[in-house]
Motif scaffolding. Structure first.
Motif, short mmCIF file in Angstrom:
data_model
loop_
_atom_site.label_atom_id
_atom_site.label_comp_id
_atom_site.label_asym_id
_atom_site.label_seq_id
_atom_site.Cartn_x
_atom_site.Cartn_y
_atom_site.Cartn_z
N TYR A 192 10.70 5.40 6.34
CA TYR A 192 9.46 6.15 6.39
C TYR A 192 8.67 5.92 7.68
N HIS A 193 8.74 4.71 8.21
CA HIS A 193 7.84 4.35 9.31
C HIS A 193 8.56 3.89 10.58
N GLY A 194 9.89 3.83 10.56
CA GLY A 194 10.63 3.23 11.66
C GLY A 194 10.36 3.86 13.00
N TYR A 229 0.86 -1.18 0.00
CA TYR A 229 0.00 0.00 0.00
C TYR A 229 0.89 1.23 0.00
N PRO A 230 0.36 2.38 -0.42
CA PRO A 230 1.18 3.61 -0.40
C PRO A 230 1.73 3.88 1.00
N SER A 231 2.94 4.38 1.05
CA SER A 231 3.59 4.62 2.34
C SER A 231 2.81 5.63 3.18
N ASN A 232 2.13 6.56 2.52
CA ASN A 232 1.38 7.57 3.27
C ASN A 232 0.15 6.97 3.95
N LEU A 233 -0.44 5.95 3.33
CA LEU A 233 -1.55 5.26 3.97
C LEU A 233 -1.05 4.49 5.19
N MET A 248 10.49 10.88 11.30
CA MET A 248 11.23 9.90 10.53
C MET A 248 10.62 9.71 9.14
N ILE A 249 9.32 9.91 9.00
CA ILE A 249 8.71 9.63 7.71
C ILE A 249 9.06 10.69 6.67
N ASN A 250 9.66 11.81 7.09
CA ASN A 250 10.13 12.80 6.13
C ASN A 250 11.51 12.46 5.60
N SER A 251 12.17 11.46 6.21
CA SER A 251 13.53 11.12 5.81
C SER A 251 13.51 10.39 4.49
N SER A 252 14.52 10.60 3.71
CA SER A 252 14.66 9.87 2.45
C SER A 252 15.66 8.75 2.65
N ILE A 285 3.58 -4.54 12.89
CA ILE A 285 4.39 -3.36 13.23
C ILE A 285 5.87 -3.66 13.05
N ILE A 286 6.31 -4.82 13.54
CA ILE A 286 7.73 -5.16 13.49
C ILE A 286 8.19 -5.39 12.06
N GLN A 287 7.27 -5.81 11.19
CA GLN A 287 7.64 -6.05 9.79
C GLN A 287 8.07 -4.78 9.09
N LEU A 288 7.57 -3.64 9.55
CA LEU A 288 7.95 -2.37 8.94
C LEU A 288 9.44 -2.07 9.11
N LEU A 289 10.07 -2.74 10.08
CA LEU A 289 11.49 -2.48 10.36
C LEU A 289 12.41 -3.34 9.51
N ASN A 290 11.87 -4.30 8.79
CA ASN A 290 12.71 -5.22 8.03
C ASN A 290 13.31 -4.61 6.78
N ASP A 291 12.52 -3.81 6.09
CA ASP A 291 12.93 -3.25 4.81
C ASP A 291 13.50 -1.85 5.00
#
Length: 673
Positions: A198-200, A146-150, A334-338, A186-192
């Protein structure tokens, strides 16, 4: 004629948005969907006006909001239903509406956040099913493409939910998050790498708060799952989020420190500012408080998960396999970071290196209570690390060496040298340097006793590991001995002031136990016999300090008082030190008399020490290499409860539906759509 027409028309009233008109109908208790079967599908295509919703809730009393229970329940239900249909625009708008509902209802709740709030927000009879559906849907969005913003908005909604009350354990609605765990999502967001960028921060903050929900009262699946997770990518991602925030703080501090400030006018400016500004800058306070969240996250994972110690003490590695060093990142955005921000070519580092430097910066100012709490949290984390045998084996490994930059407080009797190069050492060395620096730089009339206990505890744990494992660390032990003896001297100098409120005897016992560990077992872990000689030399050289300490204990043990028992224990811990002084002092005086000298050089005293070991008798103390294992409850519960509250309050304060971040999410999503 035209003028008269214009005049008769009068001023035009501004047109209301369609969404605002619908909101007004809701707040009047009306149901605009009754005559329109497509109403809700059309409604969620309209962009929510969160500011209007927030202002409406603020203007109403709790009783007025309670009268709209059916409307609020229906709106909550429709938001959850829309999330199931998969349309991303509607999902985005439904999530924002849920944010406003939760924020509005909890903002007006009278203090009891139990079943009444659940009933008002969702409807108690349908709450279990509806929350299960909602959490499953949110987890699916986080886990899939899904889009990162969602995904960002899903995390924001969950954060609004878990921070709805200052005391997280009072938020009964979180029981549904316990029954339907979102840990894996939630923890899966930290894998990639990209997802983590964006979400860490939000993911780690969310997990940290959930871990603290009724932590010592009931079973918490987030505690259990965080303690047993062994996925290397997830743990490494968790560590990188913490590293990014702490290293950014370190980098900004170093940039300010390196700014030229040695010319005349800047010196005058600094002097004038110091006359009127007694506290640290407000921006610095906020920066430190912002890092309390990631520090608490670091504490929880270090305390709960032994597998994380590998991440803590090894180089961070990206999913691609390339080495990644901590890089700048705003902890609250953090979500503003590239993703490109982390691809810096910095020397290999690890989270512990970053954390030690961060701790040295925090130690520079403990006058402010918030800094004291942050410093205490750092010391508790170090306590947990130094209690673990595996972590100790790594920080003492001579094949794993790092450069650690420690920042030191400028003091009158020394000039601080900003050494940017440093030397490669096992991590136990800078850890001991950090503790020595704290001891020497915080001897004030308002002595931070609790921090000193923790500091000495960290030193003791490191020495216990070295003694048991016969690990001979190449370290400047003389600096540690000097710091310990200097602390004893300070406690005696300020005894009249400090003894009124604090137990200086118990602190002195800790110091003496550490020195006795060196005296009794130093031959098992000191790197060479010459180090053992230097220890005895320092004790003999500073004999007046120990003589005065003995006199102090004698005075307190011969009269009744609250410190009598502790003074007796301290007197007992002085047996070996006094034996060393009483044994070697006559030998030194004899050499002076035989050679007609007024004083001996250091080498001559060392020769006397070396040649007179055989006749020295020492007492073997019990349990010098034992310590009480760290437990959070009940000792530190009173510390962590307000700390979690302050982190939640900080997040709630930053929450504003008019904020740039919410506007950016809405704008970017509408552009993508």
């Amino acid at each position: 004629m035209s003028n008269s027409v214009i005049k008769n028309e009068g001023p035009r009233r501004p047109l209301k948005e369609k969404i605002v008109q619908i909101y007004e109908a809701f707040f009047r208790g009306e149901d605009p969907s009754l005559d329109n079967i497509n109403f809700w599908d059309e409604f969620f295509l309209l962009r929510p006006n969160l500011y209007f919703l927030e202002s409406q809730f603020e203007a109403m009393t709790y009783e007025e909001i309670s009268s709209l229970k059916e409307t609020i329940n229906n709106l909550f239900y429709q938001c959850v239903r829309i999330l199931k249909d998969g349309n991303q625009i509607r999902s985005m708008n439904a999530l924002q509406t849920l944010c406003a509902l939760v924020h509005g209802v909890y903002g007006k709740a009278p203090g009891d956040y139990g079943f009444d709030v659940i009933n008002l927000l969702i409807g108690f009879s349908s709450a279990e099913h509806l929350m299960q559906t909602l959490i499953e849907r949110l987890s699916r969005i986080l886990c899939n493409e899904y889009p990162s913003n969602l995904k960002s908005l899903v995390l924001k909604f969950l954060l609004i939910l878990v921070t709805a009350t200052e005391n997280v354990s009072q938020n009964t609605l979180l029981e549904y998050l316990m029954m339907n765990s979102a840990f894996e999502a939630i923890i899966q967001l930290l894998n990639d790498t990209k997802s983590r960028q964006y979400h860490g921060y939000d993911a780690v903050l969310l997990l940290t708060i959930l871990v603290n929900y009724r932590k010592h009262e009931a079973a918490n699946p987030y505690i259990v799952k965080l303690s047993i997770i062994d996925n290397e990518m997830s743990l490494n991602g968790f560590g990188q989020v913490v590293s990014l925030s702490l290293s950014d703080f370190n980098r900004k501090f170093c940039e300010e420190e390196l700014e030229p400030h040695y010319n005349f006018w800047s010196s005058v400016t600094t002097f004038i500012e110091s006359m009127f500004v007694s506290e640290e800058r407000e921006s610095d306070k906020l920066n430190i408080r912002a890092n309390n969240a990631v520090l608490l996250a670091l504490y929880e994972v270090v305390h709960l998960n032994r597998n994380f110690l590998i991440t803590l003490t090894h180089c961070q590695v990206d999913a691609s396999g390339s080495s990644v060093s901590p890089s700048p990142s705003e902890p609250v955005d953090m979500i503003n970071s590239s993703p490109s921000k982390v691809e810096n070519e910095l020397p290999p580092s690890n989270l512990l290196v970053t954390f030690l430097e961060f701790s040295s910066i925090i130690m520079l100012n403990t006058k402010d209570e918030s800094n004291v709490n942050t410093c205490k949290l750092c010391f508790i984390i170090l306590t947990c690390i130094t209690e673990d045998q595996y972590a100790n084996s790594i920080i003492h490994d001579v094949n794993l060496v790092y450069k650690v930059q420690l920042h030191r407080m400028p003091m009158r009797h020394r000039k601080v040298c900003h050494d940017r190069n440093g030397s490669f050492q096992p991590l136990a060395c800078p850890m001991l340097d950090l503790m020595v620096e704290f001891i020497l730089s915080h001897m004030t009339k308002s002595l931070p006793f609790e921090l000193y206990y923790l500091c000495l505890g960290v030193i003791h744990r490191i020495l216990c590991y070295q003694k048991k494992g016969r690990v001979r660390l190449q370290y400047q032990w003389k600096e540690l001995w000097t710091a310990l003896i200097t602390l004893i001297k300070f406690l005696m100098t300020q005894e009249a002031l400090l003894a009124k409120n604090c137990n200086i005897f118990n602190l002195s016992i800790q110091v003496m136990n550490t020195l006795n560990l060196f005296i009794t077992f130093g031959d098992t872990f000191l790197p060479s016999p010459s180090c053992y000689d230097e220890l005895y030399y320092e004790i003999v050289r500073m004999n007046h300090v120990f003589d005065n300490l003995y006199s102090l204990t004698l005075r307190y043990t011969t009269c009744d008082g609250e410190w009598k028992e502790f003074a007796a224990r301290l007197m007992n811990s002085l047996v070996n030190v006094r034996a060393i002084i009483n044994h070697f002092t006559p030998k030194i005086e004899s050499v002076l008399a035989d050679n007609g000298l007024s004083a001996l050089t250091e080498d001559q005293v060392l020769d006397v020490v070396r040649s007179n070991y055989d006749t020295l008798t020492l007492k073997l103390y019990d349990n010098l290499d034992q310590y009480e294992k760290y437990t959070e409850k009940p000792i530190e519960s009173a510390f962590f409860t307000p700390l979690v509250r302050s982190i939640i309050t900080e997040y709630r304060t930053s929450l504003n539906f008019k904020s740039l971040e919410m506007q950016r999410i809405m704008k970017e999503f509408s552009t993508i759509s």
